[in-house]
Design an enzyme around this catalytic site. Structure first.
Site, mmCIF file in Angstrom:
data_model
loop_
_atom_site.group_PDB
_atom_site.id
_atom_site.type_symbol
_atom_site.label_atom_id
_atom_site.label_comp_id
_atom_site.label_asym_id
_atom_site.label_seq_id
_atom_site.Cartn_x
_atom_site.Cartn_y
_atom_site.Cartn_z
ATOM 1 N N ASP A 125 0.821 -1.214 0.000
ATOM 2 C CA ASP A 125 0.000 0.000 0.000
ATOM 3 C C ASP A 125 0.854 1.263 0.000
ATOM 4 O O ASP A 125 1.480 1.605 1.004
ATOM 5 C CB ASP A 125 -0.899 -0.003 1.245
ATOM 6 C CG ASP A 125 -1.935 1.104 1.197
ATOM 7 O OD1 ASP A 125 -2.035 1.782 0.152
ATOM 8 O OD2 ASP A 125 -2.644 1.296 2.196
ATOM 9 N N ASP A 321 -1.915 5.926 -6.404
ATOM 10 C CA ASP A 321 -2.196 5.074 -5.251
ATOM 11 C C ASP A 321 -2.273 3.621 -5.710
ATOM 12 O O ASP A 321 -2.988 3.307 -6.662
ATOM 13 C CB ASP A 321 -3.525 5.515 -4.620
ATOM 14 C CG ASP A 321 -3.898 4.655 -3.426
ATOM 15 O OD1 ASP A 321 -2.984 4.216 -2.707
ATOM 16 O OD2 ASP A 321 -5.101 4.423 -3.212
#
Lengths: 412, 31
Positions: A125, A321
């Site tokens: 992440d 992201d």
């Protein structure tokens, strides 16, 4: 094709992708990527639901599409909240769900922790900072994960961090329990992890070891993490792996996220081995937070630049992201993209898709499709052609949607 | 804020060079 001139064929291949629909379907066999393999600081990256994932079916009960896209929206909402909070100042009243987000973290890597080393599969992440894993004795609760849960007492190099340490002070949310630093991270969908802030040896490969890696040893872990042992945080903050390994890798990392048909990719730390064909855009100065900001300047469909006022892009900015599935654009930019795409797809019947999308096609009568190429131009005139798997997303065997969506407002 | 999501990043080589303040993209990263 026989009836077309060579010039016409050249123009078609230049501006369109012609694909088999099976390109979008997961292959049954794992073919690990050779790119990045066996290099220093390199890990295999796989899709949680792809053929190289070791997760069993019980662990990975499929979410419905509505659940997947609802979680994706939850992640985007929490990113928006976090950015707003940092722009407006910490005293601003904001929804309780601000903070990092879990969303749809489908890409996983395996790292080693402790001495002797035990392997743990973590969700990768770039939108989170703190790395954490579930820890015995799970004083609160632990969800089910594929790997055995980390047992700190069996690691000779494990230690808890004291409340008075400078590292404890770097946590967003920390408290003391018998002088031991206790962390808490809440995510955009209501998931959270609470536990001891600790350090231990982290092993990527036998040559890549971080002796004192600070991480969360989660004692109470609740939410939608099922399967993975925790999160591998690659944000920009001081506690992220990127910052903690700065001496070793110089705050440089790269990855390739595999498409569903390409089995595996890689996550690699350090600058050696980066492809010579990589083009660079500046990190955006406007994003003063843990996200990675970049500036979008234009979008091309079939080689034609969309007529979008540049202020549409500069008003809101953009981040990259790894955990958000679908790219979100300002509504004005999305409308122009959708309109141009639809104009090139008139031979295919439009149909209804999930509520996140408004440009979906019924390909039930087709084996091959032809779609216009899409490129984005980042600051510095960096043109990136979106791979075909990034243009359409299958939402059923027959229905495929343009894999972009709009934010609510150009100012978001 | 807009978000460049992982569907669009698939198969690209994506480079985060924080020290140099730049992000890179290269085609065919997984192959």
């Amino acid at each position: 094709a026989l009836e077309r001139s060579e010039d016409q064929i050249e123009a078609i291949s230049h501006h369109y992708h012609t694909l088999k629909l099976s390109t979008f379907i997961s292959s049954a066999v794992c073919n690990p990527s050779t790119n990045g393999e066996k290099r220093k600081g390199s890990l295999q990256m796989v899709h949680k639901h792809g053929p190289c994932s070791k997760f069993n079916e019980d662990m990975m009960k499929s979410l419905t599409l509505d659940e997947i896209f609802s979680r994706d929206q939850s992640r985007v909402d929490s990113i928006l909240n976090k950015v707003r909070k940092e722009i407006q100042g910490s005293k601003t009243t904001l929804p309780a769900k601000s903070g990092s987000s879990i969303g749809t973290l489908n890409y996983i890597v395996t790292i080693g922790l402790g001495t002797p080393k035990k392997d743990f599969t973590l969700a990768f992440d770039t939108g989170s900072d703190l790395t954490w894993t579930q820890c015995q004795p799970c004083a609160g609760s632990c969800y089910s994960q594929q790997d055995p849960i980390f047992q700190p007492s069996t690691s000779s190099t494990y230690s808890n961090i004291s409340c008075s340490s400078s590292e404890c002070a770097q946590l967003d949310l920390a408290r003391c329990s018998s002088s031991t630093c206790v962390y808490r991270v809440g995510y955009g969908d209501g998931s959270f992890t609470i536990g001891f802030f600790a350090k231990d040896k982290l092993t990527l490969t036998s040559e890549d070891v971080i002796d004192d890696f600070f991480f969360g040893c989660g004692q109470d872990n609740e939410g939608l993490f099922v399967g993975v042992a925790g999160l591998f945080g690659l944000g920009r903050d001081k506690l992220s792996f990127v910052s903690q390994s700065a001496d070793k890798y110089g705050k440089v990392f790269s990855y390739c996220l595999p498409s569903i048909d390409s089995s595996s990719g890689f996550l690699m730390f350090g600058s050696s081995g980066i492809g010579s064909n990589v083009v660079y855009t500046p990190l955006s100065a406007s994003q003063d937070n843990s996200f990675y900001g970049l500036d979008l300047e234009a979008i091309y469909v079939k080689g034609n630049k969309l007529e979008i006022n540049p202020t549409v892009f500069t008003t809101s900015g953009m981040i990259i992201d790894s955990g958000t599935i679908i790219t979100r654009l300002p509504p004005t930019a999305y409308s122009a993209l959708s309109e141009a795409f639809q104009a090139e797809m008139t031979q295919y019947p439009l149909t209804q898709g999930p509520s996140l999308f408004d440009t979906c096609y019924d390909f039930s009568n087709y084996e091959n499709i032809t779609i216009p190429k899409i490129s984005v131009v980042w600051s510095g005139n960096v043109n990136v052609e979106i791979p075909p798997q990034g243009i359409l997303i299958p939402v059923s065997n027959e229905v495929y949607c343009l894999a972009f969506a709009a934010n609510q407002d150009d100012s978001d | 804020i807009g978000v460049f999501g992982n569907t669009q990043q698939q198969t690209l080589e994506v480079v985060y060079d924080v020290t140099a303040g730049r992000i890179g993209f290269g085609p065919g990263g997984c192959s």
